[in-house]
Design an enzyme around this catalytic site. Structure first.
Site, mmCIF file in Angstrom:
data_model
loop_
_atom_site.group_PDB
_atom_site.id
_atom_site.type_symbol
_atom_site.label_atom_id
_atom_site.label_comp_id
_atom_site.label_asym_id
_atom_site.label_seq_id
_atom_site.Cartn_x
_atom_site.Cartn_y
_atom_site.Cartn_z
ATOM 1 N N LYS A 1 5.005 2.259 8.714
ATOM 2 C CA LYS A 1 3.850 3.133 8.907
ATOM 3 C C LYS A 1 2.827 1.780 8.991
ATOM 4 O O LYS A 1 2.138 2.135 10.258
ATOM 5 C CB LYS A 1 3.376 3.669 7.650
ATOM 6 C CG LYS A 1 3.464 5.215 8.099
ATOM 7 C CD LYS A 1 2.959 6.212 6.763
ATOM 8 C CE LYS A 1 4.179 6.769 6.437
ATOM 9 N NZ LYS A 1 3.575 7.892 5.311
ATOM 10 N N THR B 1 -4.821 12.890 6.927
ATOM 11 C CA THR B 1 -3.337 13.068 7.331
ATOM 12 C C THR B 1 -3.051 14.457 8.456
ATOM 13 O O THR B 1 -2.500 14.018 9.291
ATOM 14 C CB THR B 1 -2.438 13.375 6.320
ATOM 15 O OG1 THR B 1 -2.625 12.208 5.211
ATOM 16 C CG2 THR B 1 -0.908 13.370 6.613
ATOM 17 N N ASN C 1 -2.005 20.158 0.894
ATOM 18 C CA ASN C 1 -3.168 19.246 1.546
ATOM 19 C C ASN C 1 -3.126 19.211 2.920
ATOM 20 O O ASN C 1 -3.927 19.571 3.863
ATOM 21 C CB ASN C 1 -3.210 18.037 0.964
ATOM 22 C CG ASN C 1 -4.557 17.215 1.254
ATOM 23 O OD1 ASN C 1 -4.376 16.686 2.693
ATOM 24 N ND2 ASN C 1 -5.634 16.839 0.788
ATOM 25 N N LYS D 1 5.308 2.162 -2.774
ATOM 26 C CA LYS D 1 5.342 3.751 -3.235
ATOM 27 C C LYS D 1 5.710 3.929 -4.807
ATOM 28 O O LYS D 1 6.021 2.819 -5.302
ATOM 29 C CB LYS D 1 6.508 4.505 -2.565
ATOM 30 C CG LYS D 1 5.970 6.196 -2.670
ATOM 31 C CD LYS D 1 5.007 6.473 -1.743
ATOM 32 C CE LYS D 1 5.266 7.076 -0.703
ATOM 33 N NZ LYS D 1 4.024 7.651 -0.064
ATOM 34 N N LYS E 1 0.968 -1.234 -0.033
ATOM 35 C CA LYS E 1 -0.042 0.107 0.008
ATOM 36 C C LYS E 1 1.041 1.104 0.065
ATOM 37 O O LYS E 1 1.903 1.245 0.783
ATOM 38 C CB LYS E 1 -0.857 0.119 1.288
ATOM 39 C CG LYS E 1 -1.868 1.125 1.282
ATOM 40 C CD LYS E 1 -3.216 0.739 0.739
ATOM 41 C CE LYS E 1 -4.177 2.265 0.538
ATOM 42 N NZ LYS E 1 -3.418 2.846 -0.505
ATOM 43 N N SER F 1 -6.931 5.480 4.286
ATOM 44 C CA SER F 1 -6.921 4.430 2.963
ATOM 45 C C SER F 1 -7.535 3.065 3.267
ATOM 46 O O SER F 1 -8.093 2.702 2.518
ATOM 47 C CB SER F 1 -5.535 4.742 2.591
ATOM 48 O OG SER F 1 -5.486 5.729 1.519
#
Ligand code: GLU
Length: 429
Positions: free
Chosen positions: A107, A203, A234, A119, A83, A361
């Site tokens: 994470k 986030t 963001n 990623k 992910k 997510s």
């Protein structure tokens, strides 16, 4: 998003040379050493299990074809599918993407998500491309990596300079290739296409909850706390608004062109209203300062929320804050962290503090798999619960091993990866 003439490379010249992969590996080695793992654990986890490099031909608006370089790194899939986001940036390198995938694995381990890390990245300057060109590039990337991604293999998401519209194009391309509707292929989608309520702000909320935990620990009140946020995209902009609404004093913010500082607190609603679609507002003010100067201004809490490597050995001694919360990925170099530790400045690491994005997510993916959608309050409540639990685990690990929060977070993450790999029979540890 019709793009102006800014050059991302030049405007962001405040970071040191990117060393993310070396930094990831050195810290990983240290954490594995503390846990007395055999050398194979580090050897296995220091690089992604899989790495794909692709060339993407895109027809530009002027009729010519340009070839873009893209990457996808899948760090470790022992705990579940991989992910992680996809970034569009001119400075993307294979090394950076590999490091970012490793951080995603950690994470997911720290927060207990059933994923490994991944990623992706494309070397491009989105601000110099039209929407049509961005759409063709996004679709081209999905075609190029389609063999190795999917809702039970590897699930992309937004990252630097990618957003819900780009996720929508990518989902549409994937659905065409697979010939069925698979909303769980990608997260950070628009709500109308199966996105989750609360994903866009996740986030920032995660960073806010982390800061609340730090305040509780240090017996500080958020009210009138002086905060500088480096980055007004963001993450930075939502965070600034939340902090402003809670009565904190946001004394500094910055974008890629410069920073704004006012010791009495900035008018955040005004700045939000006046920024452009890339979060740029500092160019509207005569008294703007450089990003570098902003980092050194006096405050209680400094929140780097933009790019990696902005706090380094040249400026770590000049920072005037007592707490740093890493909202960006990799904003503090290893050498800087050593100086900050000596100065007793508390640094809450990225792989804990900015995990709100991947947590929601995960919630989005669960909702897609169930076909049942949650309220924003449910998302928020569950996000807060996960952040608090992860923060306390990392904090207790740091006490138990007498290490800083960064090493403690690596210890937490690596334990999960090692255990899943051991149970599958891949490692003996
Ligand atoms: N790009 C974000 C991160 O670095 C989110 C990843 C995701 O949601 O999968 O954590």
């Amino acid at each position: 998003m019709a793009i102006d003439s800014l050059d991302l490379k030049k405007s962001e010249g405040l970071m040191e040379k990117d060393n993310s992969l070396t930094e990831f590996q050195e810290t990983l080695r240290e954490a594995a050493g503390i846990l007395n793992y055999p050398p194979q654990v580090f050897e296995f986890l220091k690089k992604p299990m899989r790495f794909l490099e692709v060339s993407i031909p895109v027809r530009m608006d002027n009729g010519k074809t340009e070839i873009f370089q893209g990457y996808r790194a899948q760090h470790n899939d022992a705990s579940g599918p991989t992910k992680g986001g996809i970034r569009f940036h001119p400075d993307v390198t294979p090394e950076e993407v590999k490091a970012l995938a490793g951080w995603m694995s950690l994470k997911c381990g720290i927060t207990g998500l059933p994923y490994g890390g991944a990623k992706g990245g494309i070397v491009c300057d989105p601000r110099k491309m039209s929407l049509d060109e961005l759409e063709r590039l996004s679709r081209g990337y999905v075609r190029a990596v389609s063999q190795i991604v999917g809702p039970t293999k590897d699930i992309p998401a937004p990252d630097m300079y990618t957003n819900s519209q780009i996720m929508a194009w990518m989902l549409d391309e994937y659905d065409h290739i697979r010939e069925f509707d698979s909303p769980g292929f990608i997260t950070g989608k628009p709500i109308a296409l199966g996105g989750s309520k609360g994903r866009e702000t996740a986030t920032s909320k995660g960073v806010l909850y982390t800061l609340e935990m730090v305040c509780e620990l240090k017996k500080l009140s958020l009210k009138n706390l002086r905060v500088i946020i480096q980055g007004f995209g963001n993450v930075g902009s939502y965070l600034a608004k939340y902090l402003y609404d809670l009565g904190a004093k946001v004394v500094g913010i910055s974008d890629v062109l410069g920073g704004l500082y006012d010791e009495n607190g900035l008018d955040i609603p005004y700045l939000l209203e006046n920024r452009d679609s890339f979060g740029i507002v500092s160019n509207r003010f005569k008294n703007s300062i450089t990003n570098q100067k902003l980092l050194e201004k006096e405050c209680d809490v400094l929140i780097p929320a933009a790019i990696s490597g902005v706090i380094h050995k040249q400026n770590a001694s000049s920072l005037s804050c007592s707490i740093i919360i890493e909202a960006a990925n990799g904003p503090t170099t290893k050498e800087a962290l050593k100086i900050l530790d000596e100065r007793e400045i508390l640094v809450v690491p990225d792989i804990l503090a900015n995990s709100g994005g991947v947590i929601v997510s995960y919630f989005e993916w669960c909702q897609n798999n169930q076909g049942y959608y949650w309220t924003e309050d449910t998302v928020d409540e569950r996000l807060k619960e996960k952040i608090i639990e992860s923060f306390l685990n990392v904090f207790n690990t740091s006490k138990q091993h007498g290490v800083n929060l960064k090493i403690a977070a690596y210890i937490e993450g690596i334990q999960k990866l090692a255990e899943a790999s051991r149970l599958r029979g891949w490692l003996k540890c």
